[in-house]
Structures are given as structure tokens and as C-alpha cells.
Design a protein around this motif. Structure first.
Motif, mmCIF file in Angstrom:
data_model
loop_
_atom_site.group_PDB
_atom_site.id
_atom_site.type_symbol
_atom_site.label_atom_id
_atom_site.label_comp_id
_atom_site.label_asym_id
_atom_site.label_seq_id
_atom_site.Cartn_x
_atom_site.Cartn_y
_atom_site.Cartn_z
ATOM 1 N N THR A 121 -16.294 8.163 9.225
ATOM 2 C CA THR A 121 -17.634 7.553 9.083
ATOM 3 C C THR A 121 -17.687 6.888 7.859
ATOM 4 O O THR A 121 -18.449 5.608 7.935
ATOM 5 N N ALA A 122 -17.148 7.148 6.808
ATOM 6 C CA ALA A 122 -17.484 6.733 5.406
ATOM 7 C C ALA A 122 -16.593 5.225 5.450
ATOM 8 O O ALA A 122 -17.022 4.268 5.215
ATOM 9 N N ALA A 123 -15.400 5.148 6.096
ATOM 10 C CA ALA A 123 -14.876 3.962 5.993
ATOM 11 C C ALA A 123 -15.258 2.993 7.092
ATOM 12 O O ALA A 123 -15.280 1.832 6.424
ATOM 13 N N ALA A 124 -15.892 3.490 8.084
ATOM 14 C CA ALA A 124 -16.655 2.532 9.034
ATOM 15 C C ALA A 124 -17.752 1.727 8.250
ATOM 16 O O ALA A 124 -17.928 0.566 8.423
ATOM 17 N N ALA A 125 -18.647 2.500 7.657
ATOM 18 C CA ALA A 125 -19.667 2.227 6.819
ATOM 19 C C ALA A 125 -19.298 1.408 5.846
ATOM 20 O O ALA A 125 -20.184 -0.017 5.707
ATOM 21 N N LEU A 126 -18.316 1.592 5.128
ATOM 22 C CA LEU A 126 -18.038 0.558 3.622
ATOM 23 C C LEU A 126 -17.270 -0.620 4.342
ATOM 24 O O LEU A 126 -17.798 -1.719 3.924
ATOM 25 N N LEU A 127 -16.681 -0.758 5.355
ATOM 26 C CA LEU A 127 -15.858 -1.872 5.732
ATOM 27 C C LEU A 127 -16.928 -2.894 6.415
ATOM 28 O O LEU A 127 -16.715 -3.976 6.514
ATOM 29 N N ARG A 128 -17.791 -2.135 7.229
ATOM 30 C CA ARG A 128 -18.703 -3.121 7.792
ATOM 31 C C ARG A 128 -19.877 -3.805 6.703
ATOM 32 O O ARG A 128 -20.193 -4.911 6.814
ATOM 33 N N GLU A 129 -20.275 -3.099 5.620
ATOM 34 C CA GLU A 129 -20.963 -3.494 4.668
ATOM 35 C C GLU A 129 -20.298 -4.130 3.562
ATOM 36 O O GLU A 129 -20.926 -5.010 2.932
ATOM 37 N N ARG A 180 -0.697 22.421 -14.362
ATOM 38 C CA ARG A 180 -0.532 21.353 -13.601
ATOM 39 C C ARG A 180 0.895 21.172 -12.984
ATOM 40 O O ARG A 180 1.718 21.550 -13.549
ATOM 41 N N ILE A 181 0.879 20.980 -11.730
ATOM 42 C CA ILE A 181 2.079 20.674 -11.144
ATOM 43 C C ILE A 181 2.184 19.012 -10.684
ATOM 44 O O ILE A 181 1.224 18.621 -10.231
ATOM 45 N N PRO A 182 3.383 18.372 -11.114
ATOM 46 C CA PRO A 182 3.527 16.823 -10.999
ATOM 47 C C PRO A 182 3.597 16.354 -9.649
ATOM 48 O O PRO A 182 3.820 17.299 -8.871
ATOM 49 N N VAL A 183 2.938 15.310 -9.323
ATOM 50 C CA VAL A 183 3.270 14.830 -8.167
ATOM 51 C C VAL A 183 4.126 13.526 -8.047
ATOM 52 O O VAL A 183 4.522 13.094 -8.954
ATOM 53 N N THR A 184 4.319 13.313 -6.722
ATOM 54 C CA THR A 184 5.324 12.032 -6.586
ATOM 55 C C THR A 184 4.847 11.087 -5.767
ATOM 56 O O THR A 184 4.280 11.365 -4.533
ATOM 57 N N VAL A 185 4.737 9.960 -6.073
ATOM 58 C CA VAL A 185 4.195 8.751 -5.264
ATOM 59 C C VAL A 185 5.312 8.117 -4.450
ATOM 60 O O VAL A 185 6.390 7.839 -4.908
ATOM 61 N N ILE A 186 4.885 8.076 -3.173
ATOM 62 C CA ILE A 186 5.851 7.549 -2.243
ATOM 63 C C ILE A 186 5.321 6.276 -1.762
ATOM 64 O O ILE A 186 4.295 6.377 -0.993
ATOM 65 N N GLU A 187 6.007 5.171 -1.921
ATOM 66 C CA GLU A 187 5.520 3.685 -1.258
ATOM 67 C C GLU A 187 5.919 3.499 0.006
ATOM 68 O O GLU A 187 7.252 3.609 0.159
ATOM 69 N N ARG A 188 5.183 3.448 1.101
ATOM 70 C CA ARG A 188 5.439 3.004 2.165
ATOM 71 C C ARG A 188 4.810 1.660 2.612
ATOM 72 O O ARG A 188 4.311 0.903 2.038
ATOM 73 N N ALA A 189 4.864 1.592 4.102
ATOM 74 C CA ALA A 189 4.383 0.276 4.673
ATOM 75 C C ALA A 189 2.858 0.125 4.860
ATOM 76 O O ALA A 189 2.296 -1.085 5.138
ATOM 77 N N SER A 190 1.910 1.023 4.396
ATOM 78 C CA SER A 190 0.515 1.037 4.341
ATOM 79 C C SER A 190 0.053 0.088 3.364
ATOM 80 O O SER A 190 -1.292 -0.294 3.471
ATOM 81 N N VAL A 191 0.624 -0.242 2.385
ATOM 82 C CA VAL A 191 0.075 -1.209 1.394
ATOM 83 C C VAL A 191 0.956 -2.554 1.365
ATOM 84 O O VAL A 191 2.073 -2.652 1.496
ATOM 85 N N ALA A 192 0.198 -3.691 1.652
ATOM 86 C CA ALA A 192 0.768 -4.940 1.312
ATOM 87 C C ALA A 192 -0.137 -5.982 0.607
ATOM 88 O O ALA A 192 -1.502 -5.534 0.307
ATOM 89 N N PRO A 193 0.178 -7.078 0.113
ATOM 90 C CA PRO A 193 -0.738 -8.193 -0.314
ATOM 91 C C PRO A 193 -1.800 -8.497 0.429
ATOM 92 O O PRO A 193 -1.744 -8.503 1.770
ATOM 93 N N PRO A 194 -2.939 -8.599 -0.118
ATOM 94 C CA PRO A 194 -4.209 -9.153 0.818
ATOM 95 C C PRO A 194 -4.013 -10.202 1.460
ATOM 96 O O PRO A 194 -3.383 -11.245 0.877
ATOM 97 N N SER A 195 -4.424 -10.505 2.552
ATOM 98 C CA SER A 195 -4.239 -11.413 3.479
ATOM 99 C C SER A 195 -5.264 -12.723 3.274
ATOM 100 O O SER A 195 -4.641 -13.852 3.421
ATOM 101 N N HIS A 196 -6.241 -12.546 2.560
ATOM 102 C CA HIS A 196 -7.345 -13.447 2.264
ATOM 103 C C HIS A 196 -7.690 -14.451 3.477
ATOM 104 O O HIS A 196 -7.783 -15.666 3.294
ATOM 105 N N LYS A 197 -7.818 -13.861 4.552
ATOM 106 C CA LYS A 197 -8.210 -14.605 5.509
ATOM 107 C C LYS A 197 -9.635 -14.564 5.803
ATOM 108 O O LYS A 197 -10.074 -14.180 6.952
ATOM 109 N N GLY A 198 -10.364 -15.159 4.979
ATOM 110 C CA GLY A 198 -12.080 -15.410 5.389
ATOM 111 C C GLY A 198 -12.624 -14.013 5.307
ATOM 112 O O GLY A 198 -13.867 -14.092 5.894
ATOM 113 N N LYS A 199 -12.256 -13.148 4.843
ATOM 114 C CA LYS A 199 -12.957 -11.757 4.588
ATOM 115 C C LYS A 199 -13.806 -11.455 3.195
ATOM 116 O O LYS A 199 -14.172 -10.651 2.903
ATOM 117 N N GLN A 200 -13.845 -12.635 2.294
ATOM 118 C CA GLN A 200 -14.325 -12.488 1.127
ATOM 119 C C GLN A 200 -15.806 -12.817 1.410
ATOM 120 O O GLN A 200 -16.224 -13.475 2.171
#
Length: 341
Positions: free
Chosen positions: A228-236, A321-341
Motif C-alpha cells: 500500500t505504501a509503495a503504491a501510494a508513494l510511487l504514484r505521488e 548488538r549482533i552485527p549484520v551483513t550486507v549482501i548486494e544483489r541485482a535489485s539495485v542498479a543506476p537510475p535510468s533517468h527516463k523521464g520520471k523526474q
């Protein structure tokens, strides 16, 4: 088969056999070899140590209570499993309760477990109040909080290094070139939510990137809230090129919302999340995550609780505190800049 016969087979006294089978070997400094011998003798003979008899005789139930917000969530299920394994190894049984992310249910369940004469309690808080936990602890019940915790008070707490993970994920998004970022939060006011949000926001600010209040949405650590939150945020706010989800369930909801809006991850929208999933690397795309050490969280919570039950003093560090481990996978890429600004 009697306890006396088990003791004879193991070559120990009846008292020693009783202590081992009651899970008190460590407290009485009984050697591992002796514990193994008694356990093996009991298993081979089919002997069952009566917890009821123990309870009537000593006033101890050999029961530990565990309360989690959502037992269907793999994160909480894994924590409960680790606590159960550690407790059973010491001769305790576990009563597991699901508060369903509801404060009133949590309060009621804690009362019911206390009525069952549990010897200790581990709880993953659903909400913002701790008075019912404090009351139980003040009444003499050993208690450990795990995961969300509370910033103040004196409850012994085991939690992840939320700030560490959030900072690292912010840096991953910044390095990829994202400057228009949204946050899908969980329940505001909870320790995990607020520490993750504060660290993420501070890291962006250090890089000269502002995170407007309008870019922070959501109200629960659930898939429904994430969708719900993602849908509203991306629309607005169509200029947003990346989302930071504060839990794995929120991230799943965000993926659904993005698909429904025609935003392809990561081509049109990058997504990073706190918490890994058992199948995160097999999603399309695999998710970049700050992976919590869930087994370590559960084991440490159980260790602390069992130590408190045995009468050991509280550790000097209340918030562990228990340390965490960051795992970089394919869901992050450079922004496309295709007219959504």
C-alpha cells in the motif's frame, strides 16, 4: 524403567542422574561425559523424566515462554526455532505464542504464560509499551527481549546493529547514483524502525542528499503495508528511483506494487531491504539486503535467559548488538533517468 536403574546403568548417583535429566547439569558442574552417559542410558532404556513430578516437588515447571509478533514470518519463526533448540538442550520445553502484531493480544498472552508458571520469557515486542514486561520482570520472572526492543528501561535486550545495516544500504544506493529515494518503514516508535530510519537518513544527509518527510511512508512490518505504501508513494512521487524497505515483508509488498504500476526492478526502480529472505537470492530480481544473523539473535537470547533462570547476574551491557551483513544483489542498479523526474 526407574531413575535408580538409569543411574546404575550410567554409573552415577541418583541425584546426579536426576540433575542431568532435569537439565541442571551445567548448574551443578557435572562433566559433559557424565551428562552424555546419563542421557544415553535414559534414551536406551526409554526413561522419561516427569516434568509434572518435578514441578510438584520443586515448584519449577521446566517451561519457557516465547512470544513473537507473527509466527508465519520466517524471521520470527527462525528466532523461535533457535530458542527452542537451546532450551530443549537444557531440559526445558517451549510454549510459543503469536501476538499477531497486537499490543492487547501481547499483554494477554504474557499474562497467560505467567499463569502457566513459565520459568522465563523471551519476547519479540509487537508494540511500543513495555510496562507489562517490566511488571513480569519485577515480579521475579527472568525475561529477555529480542529484535525490536526498547531504547530505555532496564530490560535485557538482544537486537541487530540496525544503524550499521541501514548506513551500508544507504551507501549502496548512493554509490549506484540514486538521489531521489523513498523509505517504506515499519511501525514508527519501535527500536528497529527508528534506528534504521535515523541511520539511513543521516547517511544520505552526510552525502548532501535530503530525505523529505513526504518520502517516508508505511505503518507496519507487513507485506500489506509495504504494498500500500509503495503504491501510494510511487504514484505521488514519480521522481523516486529507489526504495529502502525496512523489512523483508515490506519489500515483498513493494515488489508487488512496483509490478502493478509497471515499474520494473531494477530497470525503473531499485529496491534494498533490511532482513534477508530464505529465497531472496532466487527472486526476480534477487534482493539486495542487510542480512540479520537470525540464529545468533535466537541463540544469544536463549543463552541470556537460561543464565538468568540459573541465577546468574545480568550482564553489564543491557542492550546487546549482533552485527549484520550486507549482501548486494541485482535489485539495485543506476537510475535510468527516463523521464520520471
Amino acid at each position: 524403567m526407574t531413575l535408580k536403574r538409569v543411574a546404575e546403568i550410567a554409573g552415577v548417583s541418583i541425584a546426579t542422574a536426576s540433575r542431568v535429566l532435569a537439565g541442571k547439569g551445567g548448574a551443578h558442574r557435572i562433566s559433559e561425559a557424565t551428562v552424555a552417559a546419563v542421557t544415553q542410558a535414559a534414551e536406551k532404556s526409554g526413561f522419561r523424566h516427569s516434568h509434572l513430578a518435578r514441578s510438584l516437588k520443586s515448584g519449577q515447571s521446566a517451561l519457557i515462554g516465547v512470544v513473537v509478533p507473527d509466527v508465519s514470518n520466517p524471521f520470527f519463526a527462525a528466532i523461535a526455532r533457535e530458542i527452542t533448540l537451546a532450551a530443549e538442550a537444557k531440559g526445558y520445553s517451549v510454549l510459543l505464542a503469536d501476538s499477531r502484531e497486537d499490543d492487547a493480544s501481547e499483554r494477554r498472552l504474557v499474562g497467560q504464560l505467567r499463569d502457566r508458571r513459565i520459568e522465563g520469557l523471551v519476547v519479540c515486542p509487537a508494540g511500543l509499551k513495555q510496562d507489562h514486561f517490566t511488571a513480569a520482570q519485577d515480579a521475579g520472572l527472568p525475561l529477555v527481549v529480542v529484535d525490536r526492543g526498547f531504547a530505555d528501561g532496564d530490560l535485557l535486550t538482544v537486537t541487530s546493529d540496525h544503524a550499521q545495516g541501514a548506513r551500508a544500504l544507504a551507501q549502496v544506493l548512493l554509490k549506484a547514483g540514486h538521489r531521489h529515494i523513498g523509505v517504506l518503514q515499519g511501525r514508527p516508535g519501535t527500536l528497529a524502525n527508528d534506528e534504521r530510519l535515523a541511520a539511513f537518513k543521516a547517511t544520505l544527509a552526510d552525502a548532501g542528499v535530503r530525505l523529505p518527510a513526504t518520502h517516508i511512508v508505511g505503518d507496519a512490518f507487513s507485506e500489506t503495508s509495504g504494498r500500500t505504501a509503495a503504491a501510494a508513494l510511487l504514484r505521488e512521487r514519480p521522481a523516486i528511483t529507489a526504495l529502502f524497505a525496512l523489512s523483508n515483508q515490506i519489500a515483498l509488498g513493494a515488489l508487488r506494487a512496483a509490478a502493478e504500476l509497471g515499474r520494473v526492478v531494477p530497470r525503473d526502480l531499485s529496491l534494498a531491504t533490511f532482513d534477508d529472505l530464505p529465497h531472496a537470492e532466487f527472486l526476480n530480481p534477487p534482493l539486495t539486503t542487510a542480512c540479520q544473523d537470525v540464529p545468533a539473535l535466537g541463540r544469544r537470547a536463549a543463552e541470556l535467559l537460561l543464565a538468568r533462570i540459573a541465577g546468574e547476574a545480568k550482564p553489564r551491557t543491557r542492550l546487546q548488538r549482533i552485527p549484520v551483513t550486507v549482501i548486494e544483489r541485482a535489485s539495485v542498479a543506476p537510475p535510468s533517468h527516463k523521464g520520471k523526474q
